[in-house]
Design an enzyme around this catalytic site. Structure first.
Site, PDB file in Angstrom:
ATOM      1  N   GLU A  50      -6.162 -10.428  -1.887  1.00  0.00           N
ATOM      2  CA  GLU A  50      -7.061 -10.261  -0.732  1.00  0.00           C
ATOM      3  C   GLU A  50      -8.506 -10.123  -1.186  1.00  0.00           C
ATOM      4  OE1 GLU A  50      -5.625  -7.212   1.961  1.00  0.00           O
ATOM      5  OE2 GLU A  50      -3.533  -7.768   1.630  1.00  0.00           O
TER       6      GLU A  50
ATOM      7  N   GLU B  10       0.793  -1.237   0.000  1.00  0.00           N
ATOM      8  CA  GLU B  10       0.000   0.000   0.000  1.00  0.00           C
ATOM      9  C   GLU B  10       0.824   1.285   0.000  1.00  0.00           C
ATOM     10  OE1 GLU B  10      -2.854  -0.348   3.193  1.00  0.00           O
ATOM     11  OE2 GLU B  10      -3.933  -1.955   2.177  1.00  0.00           O
TER      12      GLU B  10
HETATM   13  C1  XIL Z   1      -6.615  -6.366   7.867  1.00  0.00           C
HETATM   14  C2  XIL Z   1      -6.960  -7.574   8.719  1.00  0.00           C
HETATM   15  O1  XIL Z   1      -7.818  -8.415   7.988  1.00  0.00           O
HETATM   16  C3  XIL Z   1      -7.618  -7.118  10.006  1.00  0.00           C
HETATM   17  O2  XIL Z   1      -7.777  -8.221  10.898  1.00  0.00           O
HETATM   18  C4  XIL Z   1      -6.775  -6.038  10.687  1.00  0.00           C
HETATM   19  O3  XIL Z   1      -7.470  -5.551  11.795  1.00  0.00           O
HETATM   20  C5  XIL Z   1      -6.489  -4.908   9.743  1.00  0.00           C
HETATM   21  O4  XIL Z   1      -5.851  -5.436   8.577  1.00  0.00           O
HETATM   22  N1  XIL Z   1      -4.970  -4.604   3.381  1.00  0.00           N
HETATM   23  C6  XIL Z   1      -4.017  -5.465   3.873  1.00  0.00           C
HETATM   24  C7  XIL Z   1      -4.366  -6.374   4.985  1.00  0.00           C
HETATM   25  O5  XIL Z   1      -2.919  -5.543   3.321  1.00  0.00           O
HETATM   26  O6  XIL Z   1      -3.272  -6.640   5.810  1.00  0.00           O
HETATM   27  C8  XIL Z   1      -5.508  -5.826   5.805  1.00  0.00           C
HETATM   28  O7  XIL Z   1      -5.861  -6.814   6.763  1.00  0.00           O
HETATM   29  C9  XIL Z   1      -6.673  -5.481   4.936  1.00  0.00           C
HETATM   30  C10 XIL Z   1      -6.286  -4.422   3.920  1.00  0.00           C
END
Ligand code: XIL
Length: 421
Positions: free
Chosen positions: A268, A156
């Site tokens: 994701e 990110e």
């Molecule tokens: C999220 C997790 O799913 C949650 O449990 C945590 O509280 C916050 O992070 N982008 C990413 C992930 O790269 O690591 C994030 O995961 C969601 C967005």
């Protein structure tokens, strides 16, 4: 848990530099022993993986019923591991690594450099101390997981949502924008490659196949860091908002990422929808875009147990153990389409269904995606060539004379190749 099998015979023919190279994947001489896990992971026999994540810091015992790649949801984030300076907590990551290795599925370290979930104490340090701590973090992760398959090196980096996604506050310590405009990203990849010569190093980001600014920015940045010598191997598109985007747009946005020459992971994916019927429809519309894109090498869905996922409604498995319709459909879809196009068939190693598969369809010169070590053996097991490769195509000149050779990449079997006149 494992049984053994042979990759069955297939012969594919390609003329290279005036010499024919047969690619034989066969039970020849009993050499090609490949281990198969016995659980029914959906994509076990497919040529890309379909993975998922840990659930509330644990690997569920039913994980392998569906998935054949794993990412720790939070366990390998810097804040989780080193919330207290110089005190490392690797327990959750060890669980994932051990699970993946025992079951021969690839796993991903998520993530080294990110402007979120980093330890709070880093912001109070001088730049020099920040850089020292970043190096310690990389070193500690490498010492513990030298053989991890994939790493989200930078997560990110695009600044969006009013700073909700943004570069880390220690960006300057990594080199800031510098001459490339993105030196801190390029340097992170260089630092990762120094430690992990073989792992797949990924740039991962949020809405990069969904929103126009991100879609345009990402290939520009990737090309700039590549020009600056960054060893980036793949792009990870999180796809959290893919559910709201027209499939044709998703496809053309993946094309734009792939124009960098890099393979793409969907890292994701999730569909926040508590209504079974509409979640199913979205899955039917979106998943095939990923599955059938030749530049997509693997797909990870972000959580699966209803009520235990990051966003409401994304779960695919009811708490009573029944599948939501989107999951049942997904399972059947993959079973009926096990051989989607994949321009990087040897890219991800460490799991069955990811090594090259037998096929009667002729395919081009085989690219063993590097960088990595290619070793060529004769059928007596003598090594006859060993070379470091970067995205190299096997060609006949790598083989000394007519005959059959076993090729390994990074120590893993990649195929049998025959050089003939
Ligand atoms: C999220 C997790 O799913 C949650 O449990 C945590 O509280 C916050 O992070 N982008 C990413 C992930 O790269 O690591 C994030 O995961 C969601 C967005």
């Amino acid at each position: 848990m494992t049984t053994s099998g042979f990759i069955m015979l297939s012969a594919q023919l390609k003329r290279l530099k005036g010499v024919q190279v047969f690619i034989l994947r066969s039970a020849l001489a009993g050499i090609l022993l490949v281990s198969f896990t016995s659980q029914a992971q959906m994509a076990k026999n497919a040529n890309k993986f379909v993975g998922n994540i840990t659930t509330r810091n644990a690997v569920r015992s039913d994980f392998l019923t569906w998935w054949n790649q794993i990412t720790p949801e939070n366990e390998s984030k810097w804040a989780t591991v080193e919330g207290t300076r110089d005190v490392m907590n690797w327990g959750g990551v060890d669980n994932v690594k051990n699970f993946a290795e025992t079951n021969k599925i690839p796993w991903k370290f998520h993530t080294l450099v990110w402007g979120s979930q980093y330890p709070g104490w880093i912001t109070g340090l001088s730049q020099a101390d920040q850089l020292a701590e970043i190096n310690e973090w990389f070193d500690a992760a490498h010492t513990r997981y030298p053989n991890v398959n994939m790493i989200d090196v930078v997560n990110e980096a695009y600044e969006a949502n009013g700073g909700k996604h943004a570069p880390p506050p220690f960006k300057a310590a990594l080199g800031g924008t510098g001459t490339s405009g993105y030196d801190w990203i390029a340097n992170s990849f260089k630092m990762a490659r120094q430690r992990w010569p073989k792992a797949i190093l990924i740039y991962n980001d949020y809405n990069i196949i969904e929103w126009a600014n991100e879609v345009n920015w990402t290939p520009t940045m990737i090309n700039a860091i590549k020009k600056a010598g960054a060893p980036v191997d793949a792009i990870g598109a999180q796809a959290h908002d893919a559910y709201r985007i027209a499939p044709a747009t998703l496809k053309s946005n993946i094309d734009k990422l792939a124009a960098t020459g890099l393979p793409v992971f969907i890292t994701e994916f999730d569909i926040p929808d508590p209504t079974d019927a509409s979640q199913l429809t979205t899955m039917q519309n979106v998943f095939p875009v990923f599955w059938n894109h030749p530049k997509v090498v693997g797909i990870t869905y972000w959580g699966y147990l209803v009520g235990a996922t990051w966003k409401n409604g994304t779960g695919l498995l009811n708490t009573n153990g029944t599948e939501r319709p989107a999951l049942t459909w997904l399972k059947n879809y993959i079973a009926s389409n096990p051989n989607p196009p994949n321009d990087f068939p040897n890219f991800v190693k460490g799991g069955v269904g990811i090594v090259p598969r037998s096929s009667s369809t002729p395919q081009g010169p085989v690219t063993l995606k590097g960088p990595g070590l290619m070793e060529i053996f004769d059928l007596q097991g003598r090594m006859i060539n060993s070379l470091h490769v970067n995205d190299r195509t096997i060609n006949a000149s790598m083989m000394p004379s007519e005959g059959s050779y076993v090729v390994k990449l990074n120590g893993k079997f990649a195929g049998i190749f025959a050089k003939v006149r």
